[in-house]
Motif scaffolding. Sequence first.
Motif, mmCIF file in Angstrom:
data_model
loop_
_atom_site.group_PDB
_atom_site.id
_atom_site.type_symbol
_atom_site.label_atom_id
_atom_site.label_comp_id
_atom_site.label_asym_id
_atom_site.label_seq_id
_atom_site.Cartn_x
_atom_site.Cartn_y
_atom_site.Cartn_z
ATOM 1 N N ASP A 148 0.809 -1.234 -0.016
ATOM 2 C CA ASP A 148 -0.201 -0.020 0.054
ATOM 3 C C ASP A 148 0.951 1.264 -0.029
ATOM 4 O OD1 ASP A 148 -2.440 -1.175 -0.263
ATOM 5 O OD2 ASP A 148 -2.692 -1.389 1.947
ATOM 6 N N SER A 149 1.906 1.269 0.786
ATOM 7 C CA SER A 149 2.755 2.592 0.737
ATOM 8 C C SER A 149 3.645 2.695 -0.496
ATOM 9 C CB SER A 149 3.582 2.495 2.120
ATOM 10 O OG SER A 149 4.612 1.355 2.101
ATOM 11 N N LEU A 150 3.867 1.552 -0.997
ATOM 12 C CA LEU A 150 4.564 1.637 -2.454
ATOM 13 C C LEU A 150 3.752 2.166 -3.187
ATOM 14 C CD1 LEU A 150 7.029 1.054 -3.957
ATOM 15 C CD2 LEU A 150 6.235 -1.450 -4.315
ATOM 16 N N LYS A 151 2.253 1.631 -3.360
ATOM 17 C CA LYS A 151 1.422 2.178 -4.325
ATOM 18 C C LYS A 151 1.270 3.641 -4.379
ATOM 19 C CE LYS A 151 -3.446 1.548 -5.613
ATOM 20 N NZ LYS A 151 -4.645 0.869 -5.268
ATOM 21 N N ASN A 152 1.199 4.047 -3.178
ATOM 22 C CA ASN A 152 1.262 5.490 -2.745
ATOM 23 C C ASN A 152 2.174 6.469 -3.362
ATOM 24 O OD1 ASN A 152 -1.228 5.323 -1.508
ATOM 25 N ND2 ASN A 152 -0.366 5.338 0.591
ATOM 26 N N VAL A 153 3.472 5.886 -3.125
ATOM 27 C CA VAL A 153 4.762 6.467 -3.795
ATOM 28 C C VAL A 153 4.925 6.539 -5.297
ATOM 29 C CG1 VAL A 153 7.258 6.297 -3.906
ATOM 30 C CG2 VAL A 153 6.406 6.035 -1.652
ATOM 31 N N ILE A 154 4.290 5.470 -5.869
ATOM 32 C CA ILE A 154 4.543 5.330 -7.268
ATOM 33 C C ILE A 154 3.186 6.395 -7.935
ATOM 34 C CG2 ILE A 154 3.423 3.586 -9.061
ATOM 35 C CD1 ILE A 154 4.933 1.361 -7.633
ATOM 36 N N GLU A 155 2.137 6.217 -7.318
ATOM 37 C CA GLU A 155 0.993 7.295 -7.538
ATOM 38 C C GLU A 155 1.713 8.844 -7.534
ATOM 39 O OE1 GLU A 155 -1.872 6.728 -9.232
ATOM 40 O OE2 GLU A 155 -1.153 4.669 -9.383
ATOM 41 N N GLU A 156 2.246 8.977 -6.643
ATOM 42 C CA GLU A 156 2.826 10.358 -6.179
ATOM 43 C C GLU A 156 3.768 10.666 -7.410
ATOM 44 O OE1 GLU A 156 4.732 10.811 -2.546
ATOM 45 O OE2 GLU A 156 2.952 10.216 -1.422
ATOM 46 N N CYS A 157 4.574 9.759 -7.890
ATOM 47 C CA CYS A 157 5.689 9.866 -8.910
ATOM 48 C C CYS A 157 4.951 10.129 -10.156
ATOM 49 C CB CYS A 157 6.546 8.607 -8.965
ATOM 50 S SG CYS A 157 7.653 8.334 -7.890
ATOM 51 N N LYS A 158 3.975 9.366 -10.514
ATOM 52 C CA LYS A 158 3.095 9.505 -11.880
ATOM 53 C C LYS A 158 2.461 11.018 -11.722
ATOM 54 C CE LYS A 158 2.041 4.686 -12.371
ATOM 55 N NZ LYS A 158 1.028 3.690 -12.764
ATOM 56 N N ASN A 159 1.839 11.450 -10.749
ATOM 57 C CA ASN A 159 1.042 12.658 -10.552
ATOM 58 C C ASN A 159 2.305 14.115 -10.729
ATOM 59 O OD1 ASN A 159 -1.377 11.696 -10.229
ATOM 60 N ND2 ASN A 159 -1.131 11.576 -7.921
ATOM 61 N N ALA A 160 3.335 13.736 -9.982
ATOM 62 C CA ALA A 160 4.399 14.870 -10.401
ATOM 63 C C ALA A 160 4.911 14.899 -11.826
ATOM 64 C CB ALA A 160 5.707 14.149 -9.320
ATOM 65 N N SER A 161 4.838 13.516 -12.486
ATOM 66 C CA SER A 161 5.332 13.639 -13.692
ATOM 67 C C SER A 161 4.343 14.445 -14.660
ATOM 68 C CB SER A 161 5.413 12.426 -14.132
ATOM 69 O OG SER A 161 5.878 12.160 -15.706
ATOM 70 N N LYS A 162 3.054 14.138 -14.483
ATOM 71 C CA LYS A 162 1.676 14.613 -15.325
ATOM 72 C C LYS A 162 1.997 16.292 -14.861
ATOM 73 C CE LYS A 162 -1.370 10.580 -14.866
ATOM 74 N NZ LYS A 162 -2.429 10.157 -14.269
ATOM 75 N N SER A 163 2.178 16.500 -13.575
ATOM 76 C CA SER A 163 2.027 18.208 -13.352
ATOM 77 C C SER A 163 3.453 18.935 -13.884
ATOM 78 C CB SER A 163 1.844 18.193 -11.958
ATOM 79 O OG SER A 163 3.078 18.003 -11.201
ATOM 80 N N SER A 164 4.215 18.041 -14.144
ATOM 81 C CA SER A 164 5.509 18.887 -14.674
ATOM 82 C C SER A 164 5.466 18.945 -16.221
ATOM 83 C CB SER A 164 6.800 17.964 -14.246
ATOM 84 O OG SER A 164 7.040 16.912 -14.794
ATOM 85 N N LYS A 165 4.471 18.205 -16.719
ATOM 86 C CA LYS A 165 4.521 18.427 -18.327
ATOM 87 C C LYS A 165 3.724 19.574 -18.728
ATOM 88 C CE LYS A 165 5.152 13.747 -19.062
ATOM 89 N NZ LYS A 165 4.564 12.323 -19.853
#
Length: 165
Positions: A148-165
Amino acid sequence: MSKFKYTPENETKFQEQIKKYPNSNSMMLPALWLVQEQEGWVSPDAMIFVADKLNKSPIEVYEFATFYTMFNLKPIGTYHIELCKTLSCMVMGAPELKKFIKETIGINPGETSEDGLFHFSEVECLGACGGAPMFALNGQYHENQSVDSLKNVIEECKNASKSSK
């Protein structure tokens, strides 16, 4: 002659660090580390650059860079997940984390996701056995992890990537 150059900031760091080392052999690790911090990997061109700076042959730098597994010798994903594969982490749940990475990102150790976002490595002990299972994400430790915590970290990375585009 190499086309690679340190950034002005990294050139300053190099000049400060070289004063601390008695010979060019002992400066090889910091010089390559600066390259990797700057570029995310150590290219053949960067190895030639380091060789020139340290008055070494390119093959000497190549031998050094290929000996240490911490150096990336090809481009990797934006987010580098390094999962500890030693006893404490394995007993405490690293196999479940590895399975989750494979199932959700679709990569095995040594691979980069098709979108270039994630690279996954299994590594030897990261020295945080009391916080097992753990992984490092771009050098930042994440201890006492669960799926569950790894899932959250992966989602944070994906969201950060989307917002930086």
